[in-house]
Design a protein around this motif. Structure first.
Motif, mmCIF file in Angstrom:
data_model
loop_
_atom_site.group_PDB
_atom_site.id
_atom_site.type_symbol
_atom_site.label_atom_id
_atom_site.label_comp_id
_atom_site.label_asym_id
_atom_site.label_seq_id
_atom_site.Cartn_x
_atom_site.Cartn_y
_atom_site.Cartn_z
ATOM 1 N N VAL A 1 -11.102 -15.237 83.327
ATOM 2 C CA VAL A 1 -10.192 -14.371 82.566
ATOM 3 C C VAL A 1 -9.862 -13.140 83.411
ATOM 4 O O VAL A 1 -10.755 -12.428 83.847
ATOM 5 C CB VAL A 1 -10.821 -13.925 81.233
ATOM 6 C CG1 VAL A 1 -9.800 -13.139 80.406
ATOM 7 C CG2 VAL A 1 -11.352 -15.116 80.452
ATOM 8 N N LYS B 1 -14.642 -19.846 81.217
ATOM 9 C CA LYS B 1 -13.271 -19.630 81.673
ATOM 10 C C LYS B 1 -13.219 -18.466 82.655
ATOM 11 O O LYS B 1 -14.103 -17.617 82.686
ATOM 12 C CB LYS B 1 -12.357 -19.352 80.488
ATOM 13 C CG LYS B 1 -12.263 -20.506 79.487
ATOM 14 C CD LYS B 1 -11.319 -20.176 78.362
ATOM 15 C CE LYS B 1 -11.278 -21.279 77.314
ATOM 16 N NZ LYS B 1 -10.754 -22.549 77.865
ATOM 17 N N ILE C 1 -3.138 -19.192 79.205
ATOM 18 C CA ILE C 1 -2.868 -18.244 78.125
ATOM 19 C C ILE C 1 -2.593 -16.875 78.733
ATOM 20 O O ILE C 1 -3.347 -16.410 79.601
ATOM 21 C CB ILE C 1 -4.070 -18.127 77.174
ATOM 22 C CG1 ILE C 1 -4.462 -19.492 76.596
ATOM 23 C CG2 ILE C 1 -3.788 -17.121 76.056
ATOM 24 C CD1 ILE C 1 -3.443 -20.120 75.680
ATOM 25 N N ASP D 1 -7.601 -18.724 83.947
ATOM 26 C CA ASP D 1 -7.213 -19.561 82.807
ATOM 27 C C ASP D 1 -6.509 -18.716 81.756
ATOM 28 O O ASP D 1 -5.638 -19.195 81.026
ATOM 29 C CB ASP D 1 -8.458 -20.198 82.171
ATOM 30 C CG ASP D 1 -9.256 -21.029 83.153
ATOM 31 O OD1 ASP D 1 -8.699 -22.010 83.666
ATOM 32 O OD2 ASP D 1 -10.426 -20.682 83.410
ATOM 33 N N ILE D 2 -6.923 -17.456 81.673
ATOM 34 C CA ILE D 2 -6.387 -16.513 80.688
ATOM 35 C C ILE D 2 -6.105 -15.197 81.395
ATOM 36 O O ILE D 2 -6.900 -14.760 82.236
ATOM 37 C CB ILE D 2 -7.393 -16.262 79.543
ATOM 38 C CG1 ILE D 2 -7.752 -17.571 78.830
ATOM 39 C CG2 ILE D 2 -6.846 -15.239 78.547
ATOM 40 C CD1 ILE D 2 -8.904 -17.424 77.843
ATOM 41 N N ILE E 1 -9.198 -14.351 71.643
ATOM 42 C CA ILE E 1 -8.509 -14.646 72.901
ATOM 43 C C ILE E 1 -8.984 -15.968 73.484
ATOM 44 O O ILE E 1 -8.184 -16.786 73.957
ATOM 45 C CB ILE E 1 -8.715 -13.482 73.887
ATOM 46 C CG1 ILE E 1 -7.903 -12.257 73.423
ATOM 47 C CG2 ILE E 1 -8.303 -13.880 75.306
ATOM 48 C CD1 ILE E 1 -8.264 -10.968 74.128
#
Length: 238
Positions: A16, A14, A143, A91-92, A224
Motif C-alpha cells: 500500500v 498487500k 485500488i 496494490d493500493i 480500504i
C-alpha cells in the motif's frame, strides 16, 4: 532520498502506497497497515519525520519511505521509477497528502497560499495517478483512494480554497474511474471529522472533541483493504 532494505510480503499481505505519510491520517494509516502485516510505501517532504516513522513501523525493513513532494511532477516521476526499479508496484494507493488554508475570506487568502492548497490537494493527486496508474495496469487490478472531505461535498466559510480542492478531488476521482480498465477502482474517501493539525487550524481547541487519527485508522484500514473493483467511482465516508 533515503531507502530502506526491502522485501515483499507473502500471502494475503498487500503493498500500500500512502502519500503524506509523515503526519496526521497518512501516518496513522501507515502504522496500522504495518501492524496488520502489510507493506507500506510512504512519501513525505520531511525526511526527519520519515526517519522517525520508519523506526515505529512494524517490521521496519519491510517498508519503503521516500522524501517526495507530490506537488512536483518530476518528484513523483522519480518515485515511480524507484518503485519500478525495486519491483514493488502498489496494490493500493492512498492519496492522503493534503493541506488547508488559514481561516480567511477568499479575498483575504494570499495567492501563494491558494496555490499551495490546489497544488497539494489536486495536482498532487493527479501527479500520483499520472505516474502510477500505468504501472498498475499490467497487474490487471488495483485500488486508488483519493482522500476527500465532507467539505468536498458541501461548503464552509473561510476555507473556500480547501473546499474547492476537495470538490476537485471528487470530480477527478469520478472521471478517472470511468477511464480505468476492469479490475480497478478509483474512489473518493471522506474521513469524517478527525482531530488533525488541519482541523485544529480551523476549529482551534474544540478540535480535541473529535476522534484521533489513530482511532480513525482502525476503521479506515479495514475499509480500504476491503475495497474491490465494484466500488469504482464511489464517494465513500469512513
Amino acid at each position: 532520498m533515503t531507502t530502506a532494505s526491502f522485501s515483499r510480503s507473502n500471502g494475503a499481505a498487500k503493498t500500500v502506497m500512502v502519500t503524506g505519510v509523515s503526519k496526521g491520517l497518512g501516518r496513522a494509516l501507515a502504522l496500522e497497515l504495518s501492524k496488520r502485516g502489510h507493506t507500506v510505501i510512504g512519501c513525505s517532504r520531511s525526511q526527519e519525520k520519515l526517519n522517525s516513522l520508519q523506526s515505529e513501523l512494524a517490521a521496519p525493513d519491510r517498508h519503503l519511505l521516500l522524501n517526495v513532494d507530490v506537488r512536483s511532477n518530476s518528484s513523483v516521476e522519480e518515485l515511480a521509477r524507484l518503485v519500478m526499479e525495486k519491483k514493488v508496484v502498489p496494490d493500493i494507493i492512498v492519496n492522503s497528502a493534503g493541506t488547508i488554508n488559514k481561516n480567511n475570506r477568499i479575498w483575504e487568502v494570499p495567492a501563494e497560499e491558494f496555490d499551495t492548497v490546489i497544488d497539494t490537494n489536486v495536482k498532487g493527486v493527479a501527479n500520483v495517478m499520472r505516474h502510477f496508474i500505468p504501472l498498475m495496469i499490467p497487474k490487471r487490478q488495483g485500488i486508488i483512494v483519493n482522500m476527500s472531505s465532507g467539505w468536498g461535498r458541501s461548503g464552509a466559510a473561510l476555507v473556500a480554497p480547501y473546499c474547492a480542492s476537495k470538490w476537485a478531488v471528487e470530480g477527478l476521482s469520478r472521471a478517472v474511474a470511468k477511464e480505468m480498465p476492469d479490475g480497478f477502482a478509483v474512489v473518493a474517501l471522506s474521513p469524517g471529522v478527525i482531530n488533525t493539525e488541519m482541523l485544529q487550524s480551523c476549529f482551534g481547541s474544540s478540535a480535541s472533541v473529535y476522534q484521533t487519527p489513530e482511532a480513525w485508522s482502525l476503521k479506515a484500514a479495514t475499509m480500504i483493504l476491503n475495497l474491490t473493483a465494484a466500488d469504482n467511482g464511489a464517494s465513500l465516508t469512513v
